[in-house]
Structures are given as C-alpha cells and as structure tokens.
Write an enzyme that holds these catalytic residues in place. Sequence first.
Site, PDB file in Angstrom:
ATOM      1  N   ARG A 103       0.828  -1.180  -0.044  1.00 41.51           N
ATOM      2  CA  ARG A 103       0.114  -0.102   0.030  1.00 41.51           C
ATOM      3  C   ARG A 103       0.916   1.360  -0.105  1.00 41.51           C
ATOM      4  O   ARG A 103       2.122   1.086   0.194  1.00 41.51           O
ATOM      5  CB  ARG A 103      -0.800   0.024   1.154  1.00 41.51           C
ATOM      6  CG  ARG A 103      -0.050   0.006   2.544  1.00 41.51           C
ATOM      7  CD  ARG A 103      -1.191  -0.157   3.601  1.00 41.51           C
ATOM      8  NE  ARG A 103      -0.638   0.064   4.772  1.00 41.51           N
ATOM      9  CZ  ARG A 103      -1.149  -0.443   6.029  1.00 41.51           C
ATOM     10  NH1 ARG A 103      -2.215  -1.061   6.229  1.00 41.51           N
ATOM     11  NH2 ARG A 103      -0.783  -0.070   7.355  1.00 41.51           N
ATOM     12  N   CYS A 107       3.309   8.459  -5.168  1.00 42.14           N
ATOM     13  CA  CYS A 107       3.921   9.732  -4.942  1.00 42.14           C
ATOM     14  C   CYS A 107       2.801  10.707  -4.537  1.00 42.14           C
ATOM     15  O   CYS A 107       2.121  10.916  -5.564  1.00 42.14           O
ATOM     16  CB  CYS A 107       4.631  10.002  -6.023  1.00 42.14           C
ATOM     17  SG  CYS A 107       5.425  11.814  -5.819  1.00 42.14           S
ATOM     18  N   ASN A 141      -5.175   6.585   4.712  1.00 41.61           N
ATOM     19  CA  ASN A 141      -4.921   5.619   5.968  1.00 41.61           C
ATOM     20  C   ASN A 141      -3.513   5.737   6.388  1.00 41.61           C
ATOM     21  O   ASN A 141      -2.527   5.487   5.570  1.00 41.61           O
ATOM     22  CB  ASN A 141      -5.175   4.042   5.515  1.00 41.61           C
ATOM     23  CG  ASN A 141      -5.048   3.279   6.688  1.00 41.61           C
ATOM     24  OD1 ASN A 141      -3.862   2.556   6.925  1.00 41.61           O
ATOM     25  ND2 ASN A 141      -6.165   3.111   7.624  1.00 41.61           N
ATOM     26  N   GLU A 142      -3.506   6.226   7.697  1.00 39.90           N
ATOM     27  CA  GLU A 142      -1.956   6.086   8.506  1.00 39.90           C
ATOM     28  C   GLU A 142      -0.916   6.871   7.409  1.00 39.90           C
ATOM     29  O   GLU A 142      -0.091   6.383   7.184  1.00 39.90           O
ATOM     30  CB  GLU A 142      -1.575   4.842   8.568  1.00 39.90           C
ATOM     31  CG  GLU A 142      -2.187   4.189   9.899  1.00 39.90           C
ATOM     32  CD  GLU A 142      -1.983   2.495  10.189  1.00 39.90           C
ATOM     33  OE1 GLU A 142      -2.394   1.938  11.263  1.00 39.90           O
ATOM     34  OE2 GLU A 142      -1.127   2.050   9.182  1.00 39.90           O
ATOM     35  N   CYS A 151       8.996  10.522  -0.818  1.00 38.85           N
ATOM     36  CA  CYS A 151       9.504   9.820  -2.243  1.00 38.85           C
ATOM     37  C   CYS A 151      10.610  11.081  -2.626  1.00 38.85           C
ATOM     38  O   CYS A 151      10.607  12.128  -2.417  1.00 38.85           O
ATOM     39  CB  CYS A 151       8.360   9.945  -3.206  1.00 38.85           C
ATOM     40  SG  CYS A 151       8.721   9.735  -4.735  1.00 38.85           S
ATOM     41  N   CYS A 153      11.340  11.171  -5.988  1.00 36.50           N
ATOM     42  CA  CYS A 153      11.384  11.250  -7.467  1.00 36.50           C
ATOM     43  C   CYS A 153      11.487  12.657  -8.168  1.00 36.50           C
ATOM     44  O   CYS A 153      11.697  13.868  -7.439  1.00 36.50           O
ATOM     45  CB  CYS A 153      10.212  10.728  -8.000  1.00 36.50           C
ATOM     46  SG  CYS A 153       8.667  11.820  -7.761  1.00 36.50           S
ATOM     47  N   CYS A 156       8.931  15.035  -6.736  1.00 37.02           N
ATOM     48  CA  CYS A 156       8.897  15.700  -5.385  1.00 37.02           C
ATOM     49  C   CYS A 156      10.312  16.583  -5.313  1.00 37.02           C
ATOM     50  O   CYS A 156      10.014  17.410  -4.450  1.00 37.02           O
ATOM     51  CB  CYS A 156       9.398  14.416  -4.555  1.00 37.02           C
ATOM     52  SG  CYS A 156       7.647  13.480  -4.057  1.00 37.02           S
ATOM     53  N   GLU A 303      -8.429   2.369  15.330  1.00 35.88           N
ATOM     54  CA  GLU A 303      -8.063   0.869  15.514  1.00 35.88           C
ATOM     55  C   GLU A 303      -7.485   0.621  16.650  1.00 35.88           C
ATOM     56  O   GLU A 303      -6.235   0.960  17.192  1.00 35.88           O
ATOM     57  CB  GLU A 303      -6.729   0.749  14.125  1.00 35.88           C
ATOM     58  CG  GLU A 303      -7.398   0.833  12.887  1.00 35.88           C
ATOM     59  CD  GLU A 303      -6.323   0.567  11.652  1.00 35.88           C
ATOM     60  OE1 GLU A 303      -5.337  -0.090  12.302  1.00 35.88           O
ATOM     61  OE2 GLU A 303      -6.312   1.138  10.648  1.00 35.88           O
ATOM     62  N   TRP A 311       2.002  -9.771  10.556  1.00 33.84           N
ATOM     63  CA  TRP A 311       2.212 -10.000   9.167  1.00 33.84           C
ATOM     64  C   TRP A 311       3.053 -11.455   8.913  1.00 33.84           C
ATOM     65  O   TRP A 311       2.345 -12.281   8.779  1.00 33.84           O
ATOM     66  CB  TRP A 311       2.638  -8.962   8.410  1.00 33.84           C
ATOM     67  CG  TRP A 311       1.868  -7.748   8.301  1.00 33.84           C
ATOM     68  CD1 TRP A 311       0.772  -7.536   9.086  1.00 33.84           C
ATOM     69  CD2 TRP A 311       2.278  -6.508   7.416  1.00 33.84           C
ATOM     70  NE1 TRP A 311       0.116  -6.215   8.760  1.00 33.84           N
ATOM     71  CE2 TRP A 311       0.873  -5.815   7.727  1.00 33.84           C
ATOM     72  CE3 TRP A 311       3.112  -6.173   6.833  1.00 33.84           C
ATOM     73  CZ2 TRP A 311       0.973  -4.260   7.003  1.00 33.84           C
ATOM     74  CZ3 TRP A 311       3.255  -4.707   6.210  1.00 33.84           C
ATOM     75  CH2 TRP A 311       2.145  -4.044   6.312  1.00 33.84           C
TER      76      TRP A 311
END
Length: 667
Positions: A103, A107, A141-142, A151, A153, A156, A303, A311
């Site tokens: 996930r 960028c 999310n988070e 990033c 690149c 950025c 959460e 994981w």
Amino acid sequence: MKFGVDYYPEHWPEERWAVDARLMREAGIQIVRMAEFAWAKMEPEEGNFDFGWLDRAIETMGREGIKTVLGTPTATPPIWIIEKNPDMLPVNNEGLRLGFGGRHHDCQSNAYYRQHVKRFVTVMARHYSDNPNVIGWQIDNEFGNSHLNLCMCDSCKEAFHKWLEKRYGTIENLNKAWGTVFWSQTYSRFDQVPVPLPTPNAHNPSLLLDWKRFASDLIVDFQRQQVEIIRKECPHHFITHNFMGFADKVSYFDLAKDLDFISHDQYPMLFSKGKYPVSPPSRLAATLDLMRGIKQKSFWIMEQQAGPNGWETMSHSPRPGQLALWTYHSVAHGADAVVFFRWRTCLFGTEQYWHGILPHSGEPERRYEEIKKAIQELAPVMDYFKGGLPDSEVGILYSYDQNWAFQIQPHHHELDYKEHLLGYYEAFYDANIPVDMLSEEQDFSKYKLLIAPLLFLVKPELVRKLEDYVKNGGHLVLTMRSGVKDWNNAVIPETLPGYLSSLTGIRIPEYDCLVGIEQAVRWNASGLYDLTEPVSKWADIINLNGANALAYYVKDYYRDTPAITMNCYGKGITYYVGTELGPEIMKKFITYATCKADVHQIIISPEGVEVTRRKGVDGYYIFVLNHTAISQALEIDSGWQNVLGAENLKGNKLVLEPYGTAIFRAC
C-alpha cells in the site's frame, strides 16, 4: 457513537454481512469503518464506478442501527492507474523506483495521481453525501506509514524546490541560512538543490531538516485536497484521519488543523521491546496523551487491538482481560469512541494473521465475549465525561522539528529525542500525575510545570514565550543540548545555552559526549549527598551565573561541577538538567520540582497500577487500571464514589484482579 469496528465487506460473501451486522449489534457496536482500501472494487477501470456493493453493505449495517465512517481509498491506487502512469510509483532514498503492491505505492506530489484523487474522491463524496447511514470520513490511511523517507522522484524534487523558494524567497537567503559556503555547496538557483539521495559523505544538516519539513508539508497538503472536496460535498459529515502515536514522518500538529478531530491506532503489542510482549504501560499512556494533546481535545481510536498482531510473524495472544483493559486505558486517556481492528481475521493477503474480534472461522469466541462485556460496562458511563480532559498541571513540549534535528545529528549514537522525553514522562506517570503533551504553538500558561526536553533548535519568539511563562510564575525544565541551533539547523555563535542563558542563569563553555565514559551524579538539593547514580549519553559542563546547583557530577575533570541547576526568574523557576538522568535521580528531581510547583499526584499506587482521570459534568472520573497479571491492592481516597468495577472495595482498600479496572467519581 462510542464503540465500533473496522469492517471489510469486500472480503466476505454478501450473504455473511447480515450475520456480521447482527453479531456487531449484539456486542454493542454502533460504528463501522469501511472502504479505505477498496478503490479497485469501487472503480475497476477508469470512469466505471461500482458503489452498489458498498451501498448494500452500508444498508445492511444500518438495519442493525450501525452507522458508517467511510475511508477514502487513496492509500491503495489500483493497478490500472499505475499502468497508465508508472512515474507515480515512489522512488526510495537510494534512487530506486519501487513497484506496485502493498500500500502507499504512490507519490503524493505526482500531478497525475492528484488528478485521479480529486476525480475519485469527488464522485465518492457526492454519492454518499445524503446517505443517512454515513456519518463521517477518514482521509486515506496512516499517512507516513510505508513511506519512510519517500518519495525522491523528479516530481518531489520539483515540489521541494518550490517549497524552498516559498520559504526563503531568494537563493541568497537559502545559502546564508544553510551555510552552503561549506564544502563549496553554494547554489545559484533553487533547481540546483538536490533531494537527499546518498552522497560520498553526508548532506548539509540544514538541507536534511528542510527536506523532512517539506515531506511533512506535502502530506498535509495531500490530505487538505481531499478535506476540501469532502467539506464541499458532505458539509454535515465529520472528517478525521487515523494517526500513529509517535510516528514522525508528518507533523501531527499540522495534519490535525484541517480535521474535526483526530483518530489514533493503538496496538499495545506492536511496539513491545525486549523481553516484554506488551509495550510498557507508560509508553502506551504517553502515546494516548500525545494524541489528546495534538488538538488539546478528546479523540477517537480508529484501530484498537482486538487480537494477536502479525504479518510475517506474530505476537502472542492477548491474555484474558487485556483487551478490556486496553479499551479502558484508551478511554481513560481521552478517547470518546473506540473502534476495534478488525472484525474478522482475514483469510488472504498480507494481514492474514492480524487477528480481529472474530477468528478465521467467523465464530464468536473468547475475544468477542470479552470485548462485548467491556462495551456493555463502559458505554453507559462514557457520557458522564465525554469531551473531558484530565486538567493536567504538567505539560511536556513535543516537537517534530527537535526530533528531526536529532535524527540528523544525534551526537551520541544512543541519544533519541523520543526516548529522552519519555524518561521524563515516565517519572510523572509512575507518580500518577496527569500530563499533557503540547506543541510550541499552544498555550503554556495553564501549566504549573512545563518540561521542554532537548530544546536543540530555538527561535526568538519561542525564547520570548518561555521567558514570559517563567516571569509570570511558571516552572520550566530545560535539558541538555538546549539552545544550540537556530531554526535553520545552524549553530548559534554564543556560549551555550545561547539565547536561553538569562532564563537559566548558567553558562556551558564545554560539554562531554559520554561514549565509552562513565559518569554519575550526586543529588544535593537538601544539602546532603543522599543519592548517587550513573548518568549517560551526555554531560553539559555548567558554570553558575546566578543559578543554584541541585546535583553535581562525581567523576572526571569536571567532578564537583553542577549537573542540575535551578534559577529564579521573575516569579518563576527555570531548571536545567545537563545530562540524561538515571531513574532514581529522575524520581528525586521530579519530586522536588513538583513540590516546588505545588503539583499533586492523584494517589499512590503499586507498581503496574495506573491511576488517571478525566473531568466530567459532575466531578472528576478516576480510572484505576491494573496492568499486571497479578491481583493488586491499594488505598483509595475516602471521598471517591464507585462508578464501575469496585466490587472488591472494603473500606478504602481496593483489590483489582489481574488486568482489572475500576472507575470512581470524585467531586
């Protein structure tokens, strides 16, 4: 809305949804969060939207009286977006472009991706703007999770140049602020400034700090784009985001400004250390207090751990009573709603072993029953203190800028900003003294005692604010390496602590990095050397310039020089602690400082039993929490009235079972 659960209807057959909704309702669940990772199912190809399955899931929940919080799914752009523009995949800090999967494979500065985000979020928000069962939104999310230093690149890099130009105005100002004359790094244009890819040696620390600030601001801007869309399309819905405690890729103080309230993801087993399967309770409490401090208001848990984490590898299983205890703990520190992650443990994908309330089989078992019981106990009393804060008399400044500066130059290889701060926090926690975490921008005046750990970077307005706080009667604690640099991460050319010298009444002409060197401090506040204890990492060598010494070093060439000082300034007091204290002298110092500031603990409790409070409509609500696996007994105040869980109260003696909890009211 007090209790909820994170639900993924796309993972389960549609005929199962009604069963899940019924079990949720029976457990006391009132809220579900859905859809934050479901972009590909809602838009399987560009412009082909399918919200029908989600409409039916929302309706199924609504029939059981359960409302929905929707997540914008921008943490998981589908593969067809990547195929059309692979340049939106992030580039890591070694210059390598990462692939699709996991996930946050995006960028956040990429213009192409931003267009897709705007397009999709607008359509989704319009679709659900009038749905009576949808009450709010979680953006993405988070943020910062998975991104590390990403990033880097070209997109950025260009965005970084624009950010620098806005900050400094001219390249000459940047060169002066960063000191780019060093190693011939002077720039003539902003587009010459590199992103911090690896070099043969090390980057300029000013560049590195501004890169971290830019990366934080980029995330804030990425969120703001979505917030503005939802505010327009869904004006009656709330907007939040799920923070991650002491995560440091984005300034949560900045990220929170666009939100109605913040949410947080609390996993007591996720960041355990060493031999302990669960994070120390003080660390869990500090995390929750930081979340409350971000906006100085109550918050949601989006959460809450509901089973073993995992994981590739797994934690052990929460022991009977721990899930309920952690639920009480979150509420005790300011949560007005607790949403558990997740409903049912997934059968596929990366999080197959990140367990939920239900096991893989979907059959209710021990965890379901424990959480159900905790909800039934807590829900009826939570209205009494909704929105209530602890009325803390002690504040601790938490600064992303200071943390980033020490990540760049920690001085000692074991010196860590957060760990240093938590050493002070834990001393108050152990004494059952409520603490607020706050930023440099927030109000200091309400606190009798203020801790500003490792105030490495200073700026004139912050110095003036601290001086005014102490002049007006506040008691301030500064620690080692304070006043060293300006806000651009360049050294201030004055004897330490620089601009803080008048406030502290000391001079620090030298310092000693304690690498391979033993040092200790003896406590002398009472005129008696009643405690000597080793210290670590650093030693500021202090000369008194109006201040008094409370403790002295005991070794080496600066033996018998001050290690802890106290300076009267205006109506208040400034303390300076020149080293990293051991636990016993820390306890001595905090006891001394709280006594001087007239700060009081709630009660004395055994080790492992936490006592904290929230202000309610008719007094304070006192939470007593046994974080240990054994029964614990303590004396409570005779004026406290039992609200919940004090069945074993005999006179003033309370006995709590392993992982047991109780709530009292104090007028």
